[in-house]
Design an enzyme around this catalytic site. Structure first.
Site, short mmCIF file in Angstrom:
data_model
loop_
_atom_site.label_atom_id
_atom_site.label_comp_id
_atom_site.label_asym_id
_atom_site.label_seq_id
_atom_site.Cartn_x
_atom_site.Cartn_y
_atom_site.Cartn_z
N CYS A 107 4.87 0.40 12.68
CA CYS A 107 5.85 1.25 12.00
C CYS A 107 6.39 2.30 12.96
CB CYS A 107 5.23 1.94 10.80
SG CYS A 107 3.99 0.93 10.01
N GLN A 110 -6.91 -0.03 6.29
CA GLN A 110 -7.51 -0.68 7.47
C GLN A 110 -9.03 -0.83 7.34
OE1 GLN A 110 -5.82 -1.94 10.07
NE2 GLN A 110 -3.78 -1.12 9.66
N THR A 161 7.63 -7.32 -13.42
CA THR A 161 6.86 -8.55 -13.59
C THR A 161 5.99 -8.80 -12.37
OG1 THR A 161 8.69 -9.44 -14.88
CG2 THR A 161 7.07 -11.04 -14.06
N ALA A 193 0.84 -1.20 0.00
CA ALA A 193 0.00 0.00 0.00
C ALA A 193 0.88 1.25 0.00
CB ALA A 193 -0.92 -0.01 1.21
N THR A 194 2.02 1.16 0.66
CA THR A 194 2.93 2.32 0.68
C THR A 194 3.29 2.71 -0.75
OG1 THR A 194 3.81 1.61 2.81
CG2 THR A 194 5.17 3.13 1.54
N SER A 248 -4.00 -2.93 0.88
CA SER A 248 -2.84 -3.81 1.12
C SER A 248 -3.29 -5.25 1.37
CB SER A 248 -2.09 -3.29 2.35
OG SER A 248 -0.99 -4.10 2.65
N GLY A 249 -2.54 -6.21 0.82
CA GLY A 249 -2.90 -7.62 0.97
C GLY A 249 -2.81 -8.13 2.40
N HIS A 250 -1.76 -7.72 3.12
CA HIS A 250 -1.51 -8.38 4.40
C HIS A 250 -2.39 -7.89 5.54
CE1 HIS A 250 1.32 -5.47 6.54
NE2 HIS A 250 1.33 -4.95 5.34
N ASN A 253 -5.07 3.44 11.64
CA ASN A 253 -4.40 2.19 12.03
C ASN A 253 -4.07 2.12 13.51
OD1 ASN A 253 -2.59 4.28 10.94
ND2 ASN A 253 -0.98 2.94 11.68
N1 PLP Z 1 -1.75 2.80 5.62
C1 PLP Z 1 -2.21 2.27 6.76
C2 PLP Z 1 -3.39 2.88 7.43
C3 PLP Z 1 -1.58 1.15 7.31
O1 PLP Z 1 -2.03 0.62 8.44
C4 PLP Z 1 -0.45 0.61 6.65
C5 PLP Z 1 0.30 -0.52 7.25
O2 PLP Z 1 0.57 -0.53 8.44
C6 PLP Z 1 -0.04 1.18 5.45
C7 PLP Z 1 -0.71 2.28 4.96
C8 PLP Z 1 1.11 0.62 4.67
O3 PLP Z 1 0.76 -0.63 4.12
P1 PLP Z 1 1.88 -1.61 3.51
O4 PLP Z 1 2.42 -2.38 4.67
O5 PLP Z 1 1.15 -2.48 2.54
O6 PLP Z 1 2.87 -0.75 2.84
#
Ligand code: PLP
Length: 370
Positions: free
Chosen positions: A316, A179, A234, A71-72, A196-198, A151
């Site tokens: 983070c 989230q 890829t 997602a970043t 984001s997948g995870h 988050n």
């Molecule tokens: N934005 C939010 C609100 C998140 O909680 C996170 C991950 O902690 C991110 C962005 C970043 O996601 P990714 O880990 O896929 O880069």
């Protein structure tokens, strides 16, 4: 080995077993490059496109979906749109003070290119002042970025009202829905959404940027011109299929997941009733409980309660050693920030997890005050 009770579902979620099963064949036998013209390649490409549709099924409309590594990366890609806006004399970016670093730091990096970057304050419940946004936004605003669900504190921002204000001045709106995607209906009319997948019981290493059909964004990663030319490289069919399957499960289980998580949350609120909740309870995703207890040494608490995985803030923020900018933005004193913990409930937690974790955390917290 003793089982760890996992209550850190905002940092990451466990991989759904169905997602694992969907990915395995693509890691073993179906190894084709989805960008190759032969049969193996075409089979891999079909898997990628099926996944794209599964991910889009949870988004507000048919648009363009670009797979990214996280997602970043999706957020960084989306921000690129301001370069085009600058050509129309728009040189202002507005984001919430409480955004994830992926949005906040990306916005700030545009100061170097001459953009004015406003960090909007929030009320003490963590929700933004719409009046403040209305007073800041003008015809020089290129982009407004706001997260759907925070988050750290789980509060839900009024995204559709934000979009309306942004559009009233011709600005674009990017929503970090990391989230919220897969857990609730996506807000309408947003120009770009990052996910984001995870965070949805899918794999790490994949995210996506969705955008309205008519929106053009500059290329961030140059190369083979994959992903509509804006993000070369890829693709991994296994990661795409994993994200697609995870999205499909969220689609099918959304009501069931929410009901389950609400029950866990109610129980946790009772078990931690002598703690203070950080952020709005009324406008909150129930899978997040951010609470504090005066005088608590959270670093010590985490190291004492080893069998529960929970967090002192965002994963983070903990990594950077910075005190939580989100809790600070709510007006909390540094000591209150340091005495706050985040508990995150998910699909694979049960009532036993909550009761055992609360017991262990409350005993350790009490021992600190004696
Ligand atoms: N934005 C939010 C609100 C998140 O909680 C996170 C991950 O902690 C991110 C962005 C970043 O996601 P990714 O880990 O896929 O880069």
């Amino acid at each position: 080995m003793k089982k760890t009770i996992y209550l850190d579902n905002q940092a990451t979620t466990p991989l759904a077993p169905e997602v694992f099963e969907a990915m395995v064949p693509l890691l073993k036998d179906n190894f084709g490059n989805p960008h190759s013209a032969h049969k193996l390649g075409r089979q891999a490409a079909a898997i990628v496109e099926a996944a794209r549709e599964q991910v889009e099924a949870l988004l507000p409309a048919k648009g363009k979906l670009v797979f990214t590594g996280s997602a970043t990366e999706a957020i960084n890609l989306g921000f690129g749109v301001v370069r085009k806006q600058l050509e129309d004399g728009r040189n202002k970016i507005i984001v919430l003070e409480t955004e994830h670093a992926a949005v906040r730091d990306t916005a700030i990096s545009y100061r170097e290119l001459g953009f004015e970057v406003c960090l909007l304050p929030v009320k003490e419940d963590g929700i933004l002042f719409l009046e403040e946004l209305a007073s800041k936004i003008d015809h020089e605003t290129a982009l407004v970025a706001a997260m759907l669900v925070n988050n750290e504190i789980g509060v839900i921002q009024p995204i559709e009202a934000i979009v309306e204000l942004a559009h009233s001045q011709g600005a674009l709106m990017l929503c970090d829905a990391v989230q919220g995607y897969g857990r609730m209906t996506m807000p309408k009319n947003v120009d770009m959404i990052a996910l984001s997948g995870h965070k949805i019981y899918g794999p790490k290493g994949i995210g996506a940027l969705w955008m309205k059909k008519e929106l053009e964004i500059p290329t961030l990663i140059h190369g083979g011109r994959q992903e509509m030319g804006v993000r070369s490289g890829t693709l991994s069919p296994a990661l795409c299929a994993g994200l697609g399957k995870a999205a499909m499960l969220c689609h099918d289980y959304m009501d069931r997941d929410l009901e389950h998580i609400e029950k866990l949350s109610h129980s946790a609120q009772e078990l931690f009733s002598d703690w203070v909740v950080n952020g709005s309870m009324a406008q909150r995703y129930p899978g997040n409980l951010n609470i504090r207890k005066d005088g608590l040494d959270v670093a010590r608490l985490i190291s004492t309660v080893r069998d529960v995985a929970f967090s002192a803030g965002s994963a983070c923020a903990s990594g950077s050693g910075r005190p939580s900018h989100v809790l600070t933005a709510l007006g909390l004193e540094p000591a209150q920030v340091k005495s706050s913990i985040r508990l995150g409930f998910g699909r694979y937690n049960n009532m036993d997890d909550i009761e055992q974790a609360a017991n262990l955390i409350n005993i350790a917290a009490k021992a600190q005050s004696q």
